[in-house]
Every structure is written in structure tokens, then in C-alpha cells.
Design an enzyme around this catalytic site. Sequence first.
Site, PDB file in Angstrom:
ATOM      1  N   GLY B 159     -11.713  -2.419   0.006  1.00  0.00           N
ATOM      2  CA  GLY B 159     -12.677  -1.664  -0.855  1.00  0.00           C
ATOM      3  C   GLY B 159     -14.065  -2.159  -0.866  1.00  0.00           C
ATOM      4  O   GLY B 159     -13.500  -3.881  -1.576  1.00  0.00           O
ATOM      5  N   GLN B 312       6.359  27.564 -18.591  1.00  0.00           N
ATOM      6  CA  GLN B 312       5.082  26.534 -17.787  1.00  0.00           C
ATOM      7  C   GLN B 312       5.678  25.226 -19.251  1.00  0.00           C
ATOM      8  O   GLN B 312       5.323  24.090 -19.186  1.00  0.00           O
ATOM      9  CB  GLN B 312       4.228  27.324 -18.940  1.00  0.00           C
ATOM     10  CG  GLN B 312       2.618  27.004 -19.401  1.00  0.00           C
ATOM     11  CD  GLN B 312       1.716  27.291 -17.524  1.00  0.00           C
ATOM     12  OE1 GLN B 312       2.271  28.006 -17.402  1.00  0.00           O
ATOM     13  NE2 GLN B 312       0.525  26.969 -17.575  1.00  0.00           N
ATOM     14  N   GLY B 383      -5.353  29.492 -10.517  1.00  0.00           N
ATOM     15  CA  GLY B 383      -6.542  29.669  -9.609  1.00  0.00           C
ATOM     16  C   GLY B 383      -8.266  28.642 -10.347  1.00  0.00           C
ATOM     17  O   GLY B 383      -8.076  28.043  -9.955  1.00  0.00           O
ATOM     18  N   GLU B 406      -0.772  -1.460  -2.965  1.00  0.00           N
ATOM     19  CA  GLU B 406       0.095  -2.423  -3.371  1.00  0.00           C
ATOM     20  C   GLU B 406       1.877  -2.010  -3.750  1.00  0.00           C
ATOM     21  O   GLU B 406       2.499  -2.686  -4.051  1.00  0.00           O
ATOM     22  CB  GLU B 406      -0.800  -2.982  -4.871  1.00  0.00           C
ATOM     23  CG  GLU B 406      -1.425  -2.742  -5.794  1.00  0.00           C
ATOM     24  CD  GLU B 406      -2.174  -4.592  -5.416  1.00  0.00           C
ATOM     25  OE1 GLU B 406      -0.798  -5.354  -5.539  1.00  0.00           O
ATOM     26  OE2 GLU B 406      -2.886  -4.776  -5.038  1.00  0.00           O
TER      27      GLU B 406
END
Lengths: 643, 643
Positions: B159, B312, B383, B406
Site C-alpha cells: 500500500g 431476523q 434490497g 497478515e
Amino acid sequence: MEEVDHLADERSKAQFDVEAMKIVWAGSQQQLDVSERIARLVASDPAFRKDNRTTLSRKDLFKNTLRKAAHAWKRIIELRLSEQEASMLRFYVDEPAFTDLHWCPYSIVSVNCCNGMPVPPEGMPCPMPGDTVDMAAARRPVPCTAVGMPWLVPMWWPGGLGKASTHGVVYARLLVDGKDHGVNGFIVQLRSLDDHSPLPGITVADIGMKFGNGAYNTMDNGVLRFDHVRIPRDQMLMRVSQVTREGKYVQSDVPRQLLYGTMVYVRQTIVADASCALSRAVCIATRYSAVRRQFGSQDGGPETQVIDYKTQQNRLFPLVASAYAYRFVGEWLKWLYTDVTQRLQANDFSTLPEAHACTAGLKSLTTSTTADAIEECRKLCGGHGYLCSSGLPELFAVYVPACTYEGDNVVLLLQVARFLMKTVSQLGSGKQPVGTTAYMGRVEHLLQSCSDVQQAEDWLKPTAILEAFEARAARMSVACARNISKMPSQEEGFAELSSDLVETAVAHCQLIVVHREIETGHTRKGSERTATILCNIYALFLLHKHQGEFLATGAITPKQASLASDQLRVLYAQARPNAIALVDAFNYTDHYLGSVLGRYDGNVYPNLYAKAWEDPLNDTVVPDGYREYIRPMLKQQLRTARL
Amino acid sequence: MEEVDHLADERSKAQFDVEAMKIVWAGSQQQLDVSERIARLVASDPAFRKDNRTTLSRKDLFKNTLRKAAHAWKRIIELRLSEQEASMLRFYVDEPAFTDLHWCPYSIVSVNCCNGMPVPPEGMPCPMPGDTVDMAAARRPVPCTAVGMPWLVPMWWPGGLGKASTHGVVYARLLVDGKDHGVNGFIVQLRSLDDHSPLPGITVADIGMKFGNGAYNTMDNGVLRFDHVRIPRDQMLMRVSQVTREGKYVQSDVPRQLLYGTMVYVRQTIVADASCALSRAVCIATRYSAVRRQFGSQDGGPETQVIDYKTQQNRLFPLVASAYAYRFVGEWLKWLYTDVTQRLQANDFSTLPEAHACTAGLKSLTTSTTADAIEECRKLCGGHGYLCSSGLPELFAVYVPACTYEGDNVVLLLQVARFLMKTVSQLGSGKQPVGTTAYMGRVEHLLQSCSDVQQAEDWLKPTAILEAFEARAARMSVACARNISKMPSQEEGFAELSSDLVETAVAHCQLIVVHREIETGHTRKGSERTATILCNIYALFLLHKHQGEFLATGAITPKQASLASDQLRVLYAQARPNAIALVDAFNYTDHYLGSVLGRYDGNVYPNLYAKAWEDPLNDTVVPDGYREYIRPMLKQQLRTARL
């Protein structure tokens, strides 16, 4: 550039007839021929280039899709492609477009189904849902010429609505003289056919960026609001009910069950799509696992191919097997759809509930596993799977909505479970369960039976596998029914035990897939043995993954579960030499795969390097922003820098 | 705009002290104060706006990140922020930047670790790996002043390498007079400090787009190639070994185990990051599940809140519990790191292997589950979770690399498994296992014991939970060791049974988390009861999910597994009224959450609508491309259209 094939060795190892398997996968020699021809047509046309998709801005991306859609239809017309060929072309163009929902070139492109999710208007200057359409015209006597919509709760999500569609099909509650006639469909013109501007009273817009770089951002999923829009009465969809000129609501005698036929059709295509997406992901991951080497070098030799690690095989091969399993069950669903349609036309609705439950369950099962599997394939490619040039991030982002659209997967499984509970409750009544629930007719036997597997190879017997899956599903269903009956009411039972019901529905759906595979595997000409290996991998992997249910229900013993794992390792060893050939049999072009890692020739690394240089960030060696932001940091001049 | 709080009712239901829980989550009152202050600072600074991130082009996105990084450091200097405050600022700015790997404002920003994945040079005009660095100078006698790198296999992924870094730390094999001294580190200048152009012989570029819209595309992960680069000898990192002016290779007496200390540190921060990412996802999903209503309307009343459905709850609440569990185990890892460091400084390496295995395992466990959990939270939002404005697609795309960097998670689990096998093999030798493997000392008991759970509430006893998890892990370890011993060689055994070993390692790591939670749960001041509910949900959910292993090992019976599920439902009911308060306790600002669905005030829909209009595609009502592409289709003029 000279031709290389880094995977030639792998290809030479195959122990089955790849060409024969290509036909099996395609469905027939004719389908294979058409598929190959159209795939080449798309791949060789620069207008269908897609490798720059992830770096385009939203506007450019969308415009590019408009161009491709127009070009696709131009080619279809010019080449006089058949419906089959045109549909293949759409498949290989491989980009969600506003034309998808109504795949034909002219007028219907402008129709759009507003059946998306409503956005409740809390806090917004528009009324509450529930009484959406006011049959204003009906308040006046005759002639009734128009339906007035003083306002409409905004609709979200319909594809092609935001920018492209000129008409919409709006489903809304119909009130005539205050009487509620339920939800009906209306065709509403949304935009001018002259200049494409929205008609008075209509607000329409794109709902904004979605998951992924390109993915569904090529599509203008939209939001729609009405403000005192009136539409002519005769634009109501009047097949199942109509409003007469006199403002009277009349129902036709067309059976409403016909609508279910469409549902079965749509879900069958979704299962077929799942096998496409999954096969594409495993093709990339399998090829790259053979190319990639890591660790295990002995005496300075090359490192081990990643595909030779058992942990890789244990994650990858069941997904290859699943791709084939879903392909075969998808084929069977085509037959089921034809069967249901013929019966409906003969007013025979007897198999409809079973067909509905079956397709709902398979839609849920195949899309959920496929979404997870694509991400698993991405991880199986290590760090490089995270690059867009691997093709996998895009594939994931464009695929995952399948878990939600055409029925949320959990909601669908609960419907399946309800059907199973009903089937169990009717067992005593003498009514024989049909189709995919026929095994429930042997429930007495399945509740008592013990698996007779005694050594690992016994798990290769189709009867051993089937009986274990049937016993698990049947026992879970019966246990659920029993537990629900202990609850104060059936509805409370359904609510409280819904998680158990979902697991039961999954067990039932997995049985359907396993059953179909076993039924048809030996008919795969030229590749019977390989088809059987895949079928067994699919079944025994599921058995291991869900061993908790097999053990808890007593369908098998811990010892038998352990033998299944032993057999699974043997099967992996048998699949290994065939791995590359198995994904070659999907017959995907490099254009369609869209993956540097999954290239047919395995020549990954130079192409990965070349691809990197195409990123816009590499247009300049020193990045835009260096002088303003990086330099002041390096020169310790941040304090005085104007940022 | 008048203030609304659609979740006020939910908040009033909480049965624990949210303010006390905020302190528990933050770690201390001081940390909570700093966190709140810095979060507000970032949220109120328009320079840190991030809601436009997903619509920026790659170049604009990257430049924007450069600007933010410079601005962040400018503020740190201007406000004289402490290290703790600066680190919080980076956290709340919430955007991967080239400054991340070396989080300090000036010189070190330009150093970059080139330890990414090598791209083998097959088919490329550069030599094979293995003899990467040629100690050219050593061929001449004295003085040795430089190391020559005739070429270097390109390095991928680091990076900040592609566009921003001026220096790199390159790890390469050191050859002196043909003798191989293994991998050593060198600081290499990559770009001119005057104009930022790459130095002669150095090619450096960005590796291209990665998963997600914004996500890690703000970072210039790079590729690096050398062509006859020479670096001064004294830029070799010489703490553990050096090359003298005379070209002689000398090792220092600094123990190499010290490097493991860094590894423990890095992995501890990754576990902490997991709890942050997971808590953020569940905060969004929990709030939106309370806002969203679907089906179940009775007598025309409002529909049911989605959070009230058991399906849920069964998917969501275990994730809330996991977020807390990972937070607590992350805190404990900080202690472990301190402990290891102190021992290392005193040359005590005895606990290092166990600490290494423990952190490797927890890194793997927490990142894998968090990645899956973010996607699950996205699905739990229906959605709308697919919209970028939900914040979840970005969170997923930016988080998933944690499973690979890592140490790939599967590779790490195999390391844990090796340690477990070693521990088992030493049990007979009288050597007592330490730390997180201490339970293995009671292996005789654990192989024999039967769980004494007889009714659902018995599963609330910490000893019942611990004993079941210990028995499962110990029995799986012993079974693996036994099966390996039956193989022709140990290495073959490890390879062949690697999937079993991975499962065993996971079982061990889950035990560590459960153990830590049980140890510390009751110490959560003001929220002991809630902490206990979460701990039990976490443990019993895992027990259900992995019941196959608990049953196969005989750690529990099918009846006990069923009782655990019953108890789990009771726990969900207890957690329900506390759900919103539990995610409020994370104390995230709306800016940090970056989600319309997860807004604190629950005022989702008007804001979703407003947000849609910000998409660039909505700049015009008629889309760019209408005249060229849509109109010819509608007007049936495709054949003659110039596309």
C-alpha cells in the site's frame, strides 16, 4: 505473440471426454454450436469490450451501456438472429441493461414493472400508503374514461425506470366509489415520446450507486412519484378484472392461478443463472489454483500448485460439483415448467402448490449458495482475487441481488416450510404427497430406518445417500410439526420456530438437488464416471457441512459421518486430475470470463502486469495532487500549505 | 428541520445503563471522552466529507484521499493532538490512505514495506526468482559500499507504493560471494525528493482497481521493478545481521524471536479492527431492522417491525453478540501483547509459541466471521442494503482484505492446528500446556466427561458452556492427532487431514473467545446482566451452528443440543428490548457510520430519497446518450443509426 498453454499438462490429465461434457453442459449439440458461434461473435466485436467497465464514471458507464444495448439490437436485426441466438447474445454481452426486463428491440423496451419496494412516506409531504389509487372518475357517472392518481407512494428499484423507460406498469390498490378492489395493474406513460422528458405530474430519477464498480450501476434502477396523474381507463390491465365504461368493477373468469405459471418460469431462469454465475467463478478459481504455486518447494524445485492442497480442494471441488448440480436441476425445472403450464391450460391445479414450493426453495438454495460461493472463489485466489482484473469482485456484486429479488430467500424458505408442514399434517388423511415431496409418503419407514453404511465406500451407493438425506429432511419436518403443535397456536408456533423451519426447508431443497443428480448422473454420455464423482462430492460435502442435522435426527451415526469424510477425501483425489477439464467444459471464452486469473491459457502474470498499467492512475508517473498534498508533507510545510 | 427520533420508543425500552456500556465499549471514561471529541471534530469538518466517495473516478478519488491525509496531519499539528488523539482522528476519517502503514506526518510517510506477493516472471523478460539480490560489490575487495540489484522480481500489493512512497523497505535474499545469507531488509529510495519521479532503473505503478466503489481504491497499492539498481551498503537494515565494509556477513546477538512481538501486536490490532467493522455493520442493520416494517399488519395497523421476526433475530443478534465478544477478546490481547513484550525483553520465550498460535487463530476467526457478518448485515437490510447509501457495500469491500493480509486465514489456522498437535503429543511428557491451551491439561477428564445439562436453563451456567466447548475442542484435537498417527508419515497426515485440522483450530479459537467472555462478562459495571445475555447468545449460537462437532465428539447429546436452541430463543426475547441501546453504546456518529439506513434518528426514507438525487446520473432529467441510443430504438431506426 506465440501461443502458450500453461495448463496443457493439466488438460492432458483429464480422464473423461471434455467434448462430450461440453454438450452435456450446453444441453445439446445444437445449443453448444449456437453458444460457441454467438460467444465468438461477441468476443470479436470491439463494441462489446467490457474490461474498462470498472474505471468508468457512473455517467460514462451508463451511456456505454445504452450504446451496447443499441448495438446489440442492431446486430440482432442485421444478422436476423433467432430468439435463441438473440438470447445467447444478451448472455455473452454480460452487462445488466435497461433492455433486460423486456428483451426485445422496440416498443416493449419502454415498459417497466413498478413492483419495487415502496418507500414509506414518513416525514415526507405525501399521504400514507394503503389507499394509493383513487378511482376518481368513478365518482362521476358515465362515461368512465380515466383513472386519477392524486399521488402515489414513491416506488423504488425497478430496473430501467430511472432514465430509460417511457412507460411503466404500476400495481396499485383500486378504489371504486370507496370500495377496495385490491391490487390491479395499469400501464402508465411516464415520458414524452418526443423528447423523453417526464410527463406532467411525474417525477422519475435514478436511485443512485449500488454495490460494485460496474456491476448493476449500468442499470438505471429508479424512483417514481406521481402528483395528480390521470390515465385513461383502458390502460388498466384487464385480463383478470376490468372496470367498465360505466365505472363498474367486473372480474373475468380467467383463473388467477395462471399467474403462478409465470412465477415458476422466472424462478427456473434464476436457478439456471445461478449455475452460470457459479460455474464462472469456479472456472476462474480452479484455473488460477492450478497456475498459482505456493510453498512446499522440495530440493529447489517448483513450489506446490495451490490446487494440490487438500484445504483448497475441500473448498473448491464442492463448488465445482455444485455448479454442475445446479445446471442439472435447472434443466429439470424447465421440464417442470412445461408440465405445470400444460396442466394449467387444462385447468389442472393439483401440482401447483408442490411446483411452487419446489421452485421457491430451489431459487433460495441456489442463489444463496452461489453468492457465498463466488466470494469463496475470490478468497481462493488469494490477494489477487481482490483485484477487479480477477473478474470476481464484479461477479459477486452483480450476482448478490439474486438473493433478494423475486422473493427474499428467507421468506421463500418459510413458504417452503409451510408447505412441508401442510404435507406432514395431511399424511394421516391418506392424501399421497406428490413430486418432490413423495418421499414423505414413506415417513413411517424414514423415522425408523438406520443407515446401513459400514465402510467408507458404502457412501458411494446412491441408495445410502438418498436414504440419509430423506431421513434427515423427513425427521426435521416431523419434529417441527410436533414442536409447532405444542405451541398455543399454529401461527405462534410458526413465528417462534421460524429458524428451525428455515433449516428444515433447506434440508428438503438439498434433497431435491441430490435426488435429481442421482436420477440423471448415469445418463451423461461419455462422462458417467465423472458425473458420479461430482454427484458424490456434492452429497457428501453437504452431509459433512450439515452433519449436526444428520446426527441430531439420528439419520446417521457419528461413525458413519466420519466414514463420509474419509470417502470425500478419496473423491477429491479422483476429481483432481479432472479439475481443469471440468471447468473447460463450461466452454467460456476469455471475453465472457473477464478475468486475468481465469485465462484459458493460464498465462496470468504478464497479463496481470500489463493490465495494471491500464488504470487511469497510471496515466502519469507523478500523481495528480503531488504538488498540493504529498510535497508539503515531505517538505514539512504542512502548517503553511493551502490544502 | 425539526428534530425527530423514530427510534425513541426503542431507546426507552432499554433495560441497562447505555452510558455505562459506552464506557465499557470504549475501554475507559477517558477513552470515551477523547473518542467523542475527535469524532465530532471529524464529523463537523467539511474537508472530511465522505458521502461522495462512491461516485468519484479513480483519479479524483485518489487525489481526494491525498488531500484528506494532508489535511488530517495539518489538523494534528495545528491542534497539537496527542498520539491517542491522532490515532482516533485517523480512525474517524475512515478512509484507507498511503499514510496508514506508517502513521506519522513527515519522513516516515515515505517508507513502504515491499513485502507483498511476488509475481513470478513466467513469460516476462526478467530472470527467475530465488537469487534475487546479487551482492555485486562483495566481488570487489574493500571498501564495500553498495549492494547491486541487477533486477528484482516485481513486487505486488504494498500500500502507498504505486504513487506516493519515496522509499521502500525491500526484503530480498542476500548473496555474498555466491553464499546465500537468507532474506534481509534494505531501505531503497524509489523516487526523487525533488520532483517525485522514479529514480533510474526503478519502475513503479499502481496495480489497478480493486473491489468496491471507493473502498481500497483510495490506496495506491503498487507494483515495483528494479533494473540494475545499486544501493549504499549502509541502507541494509542491520539490527539482526550486517555486512561489514569489508563485505563480510555478520550476525548480531539480537534474538530473532523479537520479530514475533511485532506480529502479536499487529494481529491484536486486526482483532480490534474486526470488532469495529462488525459493530458498525450490526449498528446499521439493527437500527434499520427496527425502522423497517413488513407484512403482518393486523386490523389495518402498522406492519411488523422486521426486528421482531425470529428469523431476523436469529441472524442479527448473534452478530451483535460477536461484536461485543471480539471487543472484549481484543482488549485482552492488548494485555497479552504487553505480557509477551515484557517476557521477550527478559529473554523469556516460553509463552511465545502459545501467544503466537493464539493471536494467529483469533486473527483468522474474527476476520473471517466479520467479513461474512458484514455481508449478512447487508442482506438483513433487504434490497436497500445493496445501495451504496446503506454504507454496507463499501464496508464489506474495504474489510474483506483482512481475511488475506497478515497471513491467509486458512494458513494461520493450520499453524494453530500444528501447535495443538504438538501440545497433544507432549501431554504424556508431563509438560503442562499453558495459557489458552491450559484446558488440554485436563484432557483425560474432557475425553470422559458428559455434559450434565438437563433442562434449557442449565445452559445458562458458565461451567456447562465452558465444559462443552472444552470437550469439543479437546476431543477434536485428540482425534486429529490419532488419525495423523495412522498415516505413513506425520507430514502426509498433516496434508491429508488438513481440513479436519482447520476445523479443530476453529473449535479451539471459539473456545478462547467464549472463555474470555465468561471470565470478564460479570465485571461490566452497570450492564452485567446484558453482558451475560450477549455472552450466552454468542456461545449457544456457536453451539447450534457447530452442533455437528459437539454431537460427533459426544461432547453433548442431541437432546442437549435441542435444549440449547430452546434457550437461545429465550435469550433473543431478552435481548430484543435492548437491541437499539446495544448498538447505540458503540457511540458512532452518523458521519462515521456513513449509512442512511443506520441513521441515529431512524429517519431513513426521506433521506434515502434525497440521497438518490445526488447521483451524477440525475444531473439531467434526460440522460446523456438518449438521442444517440435510446431514441433510435424507440423510433425503430436502429438499422440506419450510427452507433
